[in-house]
Design a protein around this motif. Sequence first.
Motif, PDB file in Angstrom:
ATOM      1  N   UNK A 161       0.827  -1.215   0.000  1.00 47.57           N
ATOM      2  CA  UNK A 161       0.000   0.000   0.000  1.00 47.57           C
ATOM      3  C   UNK A 161       0.856   1.258   0.000  1.00 47.57           C
ATOM      4  N   UNK A 188       2.223   1.496  -3.540  1.00 43.22           N
ATOM      5  CA  UNK A 188       1.202   1.860  -4.523  1.00 43.22           C
ATOM      6  C   UNK A 188       0.758   3.315  -4.412  1.00 43.22           C
ATOM      7  N   UNK A 189       0.664   3.821  -3.181  1.00 40.07           N
ATOM      8  CA  UNK A 189       0.112   5.166  -3.000  1.00 40.07           C
ATOM      9  C   UNK A 189       1.169   6.248  -2.832  1.00 40.07           C
ATOM     10  N   UNK A 243       1.949   8.800  -9.892  1.00 40.81           N
ATOM     11  CA  UNK A 243       0.538   8.649 -10.206  1.00 40.81           C
ATOM     12  C   UNK A 243       0.299   8.830 -11.693  1.00 40.81           C
ATOM     13  N   UNK A 294      -2.751  10.895 -16.824  1.00 38.68           N
ATOM     14  CA  UNK A 294      -3.915  10.824 -17.723  1.00 38.68           C
ATOM     15  C   UNK A 294      -5.205  10.564 -16.957  1.00 38.68           C
ATOM     16  N   UNK A 295      -5.078   9.887 -15.829  1.00 34.68           N
ATOM     17  CA  UNK A 295      -6.253   9.601 -15.010  1.00 34.68           C
ATOM     18  C   UNK A 295      -6.741  10.894 -14.336  1.00 34.68           C
ATOM     19  N   UNK A 343      -8.509  12.970 -16.941  1.00 30.61           N
ATOM     20  CA  UNK A 343      -9.836  12.455 -17.291  1.00 30.61           C
ATOM     21  C   UNK A 343     -10.852  12.766 -16.190  1.00 30.61           C
ATOM     22  N   UNK A 344     -10.471  12.563 -14.945  1.00 32.55           N
ATOM     23  CA  UNK A 344     -11.442  12.828 -13.871  1.00 32.55           C
ATOM     24  C   UNK A 344     -11.789  14.318 -13.833  1.00 32.55           C
ATOM     25  N   UNK A 348     -12.435   4.433 -18.868  1.00 28.31           N
ATOM     26  CA  UNK A 348     -11.876   5.248 -19.951  1.00 28.31           C
ATOM     27  C   UNK A 348     -11.005   6.314 -19.314  1.00 28.31           C
ATOM     28  N   UNK A 349      -9.700   6.108 -19.328  1.00 32.42           N
ATOM     29  CA  UNK A 349      -8.807   7.056 -18.639  1.00 32.42           C
ATOM     30  C   UNK A 349      -7.859   7.768 -19.591  1.00 32.42           C
ATOM     31  N   UNK A 376     -13.566   6.395 -13.941  1.00 33.42           N
ATOM     32  CA  UNK A 376     -12.214   6.919 -13.744  1.00 33.42           C
ATOM     33  C   UNK A 376     -11.960   7.379 -12.305  1.00 33.42           C
ATOM     34  N   UNK A 377     -12.937   8.026 -11.683  1.00 32.08           N
ATOM     35  CA  UNK A 377     -12.723   8.481 -10.314  1.00 32.08           C
ATOM     36  C   UNK A 377     -12.588   7.303  -9.348  1.00 32.08           C
ATOM     37  N   UNK A 385     -11.155   4.552 -10.042  1.00 32.13           N
ATOM     38  CA  UNK A 385      -9.784   4.069 -10.217  1.00 32.13           C
ATOM     39  C   UNK A 385      -8.816   4.957  -9.415  1.00 32.13           C
ATOM     40  N   UNK A 386      -9.069   6.255  -9.486  1.00 37.36           N
ATOM     41  CA  UNK A 386      -8.235   7.193  -8.730  1.00 37.36           C
ATOM     42  C   UNK A 386      -8.340   6.905  -7.227  1.00 37.36           C
ATOM     43  N   UNK A 403      -6.223   4.031  -6.394  1.00 40.67           N
ATOM     44  CA  UNK A 403      -4.817   4.478  -6.375  1.00 40.67           C
ATOM     45  C   UNK A 403      -4.485   5.082  -5.020  1.00 40.67           C
ATOM     46  N   UNK A 404      -5.404   5.916  -4.522  1.00 43.28           N
ATOM     47  CA  UNK A 404      -5.187   6.572  -3.226  1.00 43.28           C
ATOM     48  C   UNK A 404      -5.014   5.569  -2.097  1.00 43.28           C
ATOM     49  N   UNK A 405      -5.716   4.457  -2.211  1.00 38.63           N
ATOM     50  CA  UNK A 405      -5.638   3.440  -1.154  1.00 38.63           C
ATOM     51  C   UNK A 405      -4.363   2.603  -1.274  1.00 38.63           C
ATOM     52  N   UNK A 406      -3.673   2.742  -2.410  1.00 34.20           N
ATOM     53  CA  UNK A 406      -2.404   2.034  -2.566  1.00 34.20           C
ATOM     54  C   UNK A 406      -2.471   0.782  -3.406  1.00 34.20           C
ATOM     55  N   UNK A 407      -3.511   0.634  -4.217  1.00 41.89           N
ATOM     56  CA  UNK A 407      -3.587  -0.541  -5.101  1.00 41.89           C
ATOM     57  C   UNK A 407      -2.456  -0.459  -6.126  1.00 41.89           C
ATOM     58  N   UNK A 417      -0.899   4.216 -16.677  1.00 40.82           N
ATOM     59  CA  UNK A 417      -1.481   2.902 -16.401  1.00 40.82           C
ATOM     60  C   UNK A 417      -1.467   2.038 -17.653  1.00 40.82           C
TER      61      UNK A 417
END
Lengths: 261, 557
Positions: free
Chosen positions: A195, A198-199, A204, A207-208, A211-212, B146-147, B182-183, B185-186, B189-193, B203
């Motif tokens: 974790x 990953x975080x 990071x 592109x993500x 998109x968000x 879709x990112x 997409x959010x 997925x973000x 990411x924050x949780x560390x996946x 990605x």
Amino acid sequence: MSAKKKDKSSAETMVKKEREVSKAKLIPVHIMGKRYDVPEGLTLMKAMEYAGYKFIRGCGCRGGTCGACGTVYRKPGDYRLQVALACQKTIEPDMHITQIPFFPANRAHYEFADLTSAPEEVFKLYPELFRCVACNACTKACPQGIEVMDAVSALKQGNITVAAQIGFECIQCGLCTSRCFGELVQYHMFQLARRIYGARITPRAEHLIEMTKAIDEGRFDNTLEKLRHMSEEELKELYRKREEEPVTAGEDWRPKDKTYL
Amino acid sequence: MSYLGYPDFFEPYIKRVEQTRPARVEMRRKGKEFPLMSLEERQEILKYHPDYKEEGKREIKVGPCKGYRIAHEFVDLLEAKSRVDPDKVDLTRVDYETDVLVIGGGGAATIAALIAEENDAQVLIATKLRHGDANTMMAEGGIQAATKGEKDSPYYHYLDVMGGGHFKNDPDIVAAFVKKAPDALRWLEDLGVMFSRSPDGRLEAMHGGGTCRKRMHYCADLSGMEIMRTVRDEARNRQNIKVLEFSPAVELILNEHGRCAGALLYNLETEEYSIARARAVVLATGGAGRLHVQGFMTTNHYGATADGVVMGYRAGIPLAFMHTVQYHPTGVVSPEQIEGWLVTERFRAEGADVVNIHGEKFVNEREPRDVESARFIKECLDGNGVPTPTGKVGVWLDSPVIDILVGKGRVRTAFVGKWKVYDRLGIDISRAPMLVYPTLHYQNGGLGNNVECETAVPGLYVAGEVTGGLHGENRLMGNSLMDLVVFGRIAGRNAAVFAREKAKEGQLTLDHVRRYHKELEEAGIVTDGVAPMLLPDYTSPEVRKRQLTVSYLGTLR
């Protein structure tokens, strides 16, 4: 047809299918010290079920990824205790087997938001890390073939990245911990390492974020609103017209039609 | 004796695959693919899909969807009685009090619990096996979103989802899904996946069956496991989330105002029933593979027995899309030890060819799952399947092509999970193909719900595989993991808000169960069957014949 009857017949077909498969000869196994004769070629799990056991604990995904079915076994003439996943290991004649469906391992509590990528985070939460005597029992126990001790060493050296990468395939069955001389809980430490990696350590995805942001700004709202009210025929038309990104295309591939991007 | 780890029996068949391999690789290198089917051709092929076998279904005689034709295995459970006599349950003796009760312990349930907790709710998770024992843990392939704005957008994701589901999906749910993916997925990411990504953080993404853009993100071939263990770890850090393991819900409990107000839990080990009262409930019990619909093998978890559908239906929630069941095209046929196990679709996305007994391609590898499965079944019915020594049949998934195309070692690193499973059995899948056949994989439909995860019962929210609507009549790969993240989050938030603002205290009741029993009786259904079934029974028929106990006495059962 009564519900129960039909209900059973489905399961029965499955069992029957399995039986036909194993017209094989019967071999003896000792489940918690008691002998049963079961068809060769079965996994420890299916052998126990064949013998009449119904699992509540010690059985999960039945596919080697959930870590529910850690099992200790010993082969005849061998003083060594070995470990495996019951759903993965094939039975051998005169094997003695017993399951470890639960292991009361220590897990540290933490506020993930407060954690940094500093190695000391792991030291603080799991000080027993330094009790490791490098005996390598953990690696020998791992049914995933992970170099568990290497990952532990990496953590001791403060290398969270390497620990996370080596420990990625960990299924958290706890068999390493069950054999650990130093009372380490390797699988919880690796979870923490993954974790943090990953975080906090990997960059990071830009592109993500873009998109968000575009979605939050409502860029696709009108398009989606139109799609939502389209007839099946209109949708099919658009569906047929989609441009396919080729399987072999690289990251630089761009579609010709950019209307809906 | 063996050939590449397979019994000798397979040697001539594998050699056929090896003979045609160079030409197939050449085709791939030129960017040539087996033609994709038109929508009309798909419709033709689907006649071979098990869903289209009318004798596999019957009309259900009771409940809100009386007259609906679904698989016998589902009807059997829906026409069974409660595990308890409602008159014997004392609803005034409450054992657990909580704001939000989450039923289930997989991805959707855990994520709902996290978000409910973040919205100031006390949360109780009640689950049948261990926390995390779920199909989520077993999902290999990936998660769609879709990112990459330069080539993809929610527009294309929307069309792909609809096309995969035969354009029958609930448009509102699909629109919300593609927009929020997409959010989600973000958030992960924050949780560390640990997503697979390039060194600059981009990605990695690939195709799945039925996608027009590469938007399937992944964590090697252990995507579901990585997501599940990460969210579970986070749940374990939260003081306001309590977990009851080996305690499946067996009935929903309503209150006098018709709202969902908890559940009746069953301790699998002590066999006691207990009452959990809640101000809102999230039902996220997952799927149904262990019902072995039409006798198919399954990829599913031991606990996938449709419990949520049974409980929800009894409480008056209509079913949606339960007439379709997903068969994953590539389940292992041989070796026997791993029969039914999933081989992720990503093998095909990376370039593994599907070939018949002659080593010839007969289908594009990226058709939607139902079409791909139906085509495999047809190929085998036409006599072009590969036989096994035990009388089964399958087609080859030629994984060694990937190493030739992408580079040596690619199979070993990109499919580490599956590579290891085969390696333990002496087969190196970067050198030998895998023999596969469709296997029962996913419950496309489930309990009807709307875009807010609300159901016909106020206070009851649903998320994940137990729901129906998003995937229409057929789910695409990578959309189930995203489903459970997007709608797990929505269900969690809405349940917490309901608990805080809309819940109305009232007397607890199981009258809906009494009514359901009465309806069964009036429909002339005579049964001693009970549901939910909770766990499958794989005891051998010989042993069962000798289990002669007349009734349970003391601890001897």
